[in-house]
Design a protein around this motif. Structure first.
Motif, PDB file in Angstrom:
ATOM      1  N   ALA A  84       1.321  -5.969  -0.786  1.00  0.00           N
ATOM      2  CA  ALA A  84       0.304  -7.457  -0.366  1.00  0.00           C
ATOM      3  C   ALA A  84       0.788  -7.065   1.599  1.00  0.00           C
ATOM      4  N   MET A  85       2.192  -7.204   1.734  1.00  0.00           N
ATOM      5  CA  MET A  85       3.162  -7.317   3.038  1.00  0.00           C
ATOM      6  C   MET A  85       2.205  -5.737   3.510  1.00  0.00           C
ATOM      7  N   MET A  86       2.082  -4.788   3.211  1.00  0.00           N
ATOM      8  CA  MET A  86       1.778  -3.121   4.119  1.00  0.00           C
ATOM      9  C   MET A  86       0.629  -3.715   3.629  1.00  0.00           C
ATOM     10  N   GLN A  87      -0.234  -4.556   3.311  1.00  0.00           N
ATOM     11  CA  GLN A  87      -1.266  -4.148   3.328  1.00  0.00           C
ATOM     12  C   GLN A  87      -2.123  -4.963   4.211  1.00  0.00           C
ATOM     13  N   ARG A  88      -1.268  -5.892   4.900  1.00  0.00           N
ATOM     14  CA  ARG A  88      -1.698  -6.672   6.351  1.00  0.00           C
ATOM     15  C   ARG A  88      -0.979  -6.192   7.893  1.00  0.00           C
ATOM     16  N   ASP A  89       0.191  -4.786   7.469  1.00  0.00           N
ATOM     17  CA  ASP A  89       0.749  -4.128   8.303  1.00  0.00           C
ATOM     18  C   ASP A  89      -0.131  -3.577   9.764  1.00  0.00           C
ATOM     19  N   GLN A  90      -0.368  -3.443  10.139  1.00  0.00           N
ATOM     20  CA  GLN A  90      -1.510  -2.964  10.837  1.00  0.00           C
ATOM     21  C   GLN A  90      -0.883  -2.067  11.789  1.00  0.00           C
ATOM     22  N   ALA A  91       0.515  -2.697  12.087  1.00  0.00           N
ATOM     23  CA  ALA A  91       1.293  -1.449  13.024  1.00  0.00           C
ATOM     24  C   ALA A  91       1.017  -0.718  12.478  1.00  0.00           C
ATOM     25  N   SER A  92       2.000  -0.251  11.188  1.00  0.00           N
ATOM     26  CA  SER A  92       2.332   0.828  10.640  1.00  0.00           C
ATOM     27  C   SER A  92       0.963   1.568  10.066  1.00  0.00           C
ATOM     28  N   ALA A  93      -0.096   1.017   9.569  1.00  0.00           N
ATOM     29  CA  ALA A  93      -1.518   1.415   9.635  1.00  0.00           C
ATOM     30  C   ALA A  93      -1.661   2.420  10.591  1.00  0.00           C
ATOM     31  N   ALA A  94      -1.446   1.936  12.197  1.00  0.00           N
ATOM     32  CA  ALA A  94      -2.500   2.418  13.014  1.00  0.00           C
ATOM     33  C   ALA A  94      -1.198   3.629  13.818  1.00  0.00           C
TER      34      ALA A  94
END
Length: 136
Positions: free
Chosen positions: A11-21
């Motif tokens: 859940a944390m990583m699904q919301r982690d926009q910085a890491s995704a970007a």
């Protein structure tokens, strides 16, 4: 590798926009252990055309965050240090491997090694965590 659906960091990583970007890919997500990779892009380099240290730190910090969120209690960084060992350039793939060294009460200590695609050490990161009273 643990099934991502059962891990609290999912859940944390699904919301982690910085890491995704930044194009980070979580390869391992286990309690006390994480592996995250990222390909260095041109826009991640500094004025010397080498990977900006802030991006290397961010990659290591993401692996640290995954490793220290071992259960359903939200755990955050209390502090971190990094030593840069080798420069890299656009096009290279960096991989950060985080490992729990100690966990006692609300605090933890984690080491993260960042390597390039040849397995050469790029940076060593040590993170100190503290668990909050909030749950994921």
């Amino acid at each position: 590798m643990t099934d991502a659906a059962t891990t609290p960091t999912r859940a944390m990583m699904q919301r982690d926009q910085a890491s995704a970007a930044l194009g980070m890919v979580v390869e391992v997500d286990e309690p006390g252990h994480a592996v995250v990779s990222m390909q260095v892009r041109d826009d991640m380099t500094n004025g010397f055309h080498i990977t900006h240290g802030g991006f290397v730190f961010t990659l290591a910090d993401t692996a640290f965050a995954i490793a220290c969120n071992e259960d359903h209690t939200i755990t955050v960084a209390a502090g971190a240090d990094i030593t840069f060992l080798k420069s890299t350039v656009a096009g290279q793939t960096l991989t950060a491997t985080a490992v729990r060294r100690a966990r006692s009460g609300r605090t933890g200590l984690y080491d993260v090694t960042v390597v390039d695609e040849q397995g050469d050490a790029v940076a060593e990161f040590r993170g100190r965590s503290i668990s909050t009273n909030r749950t994921i």
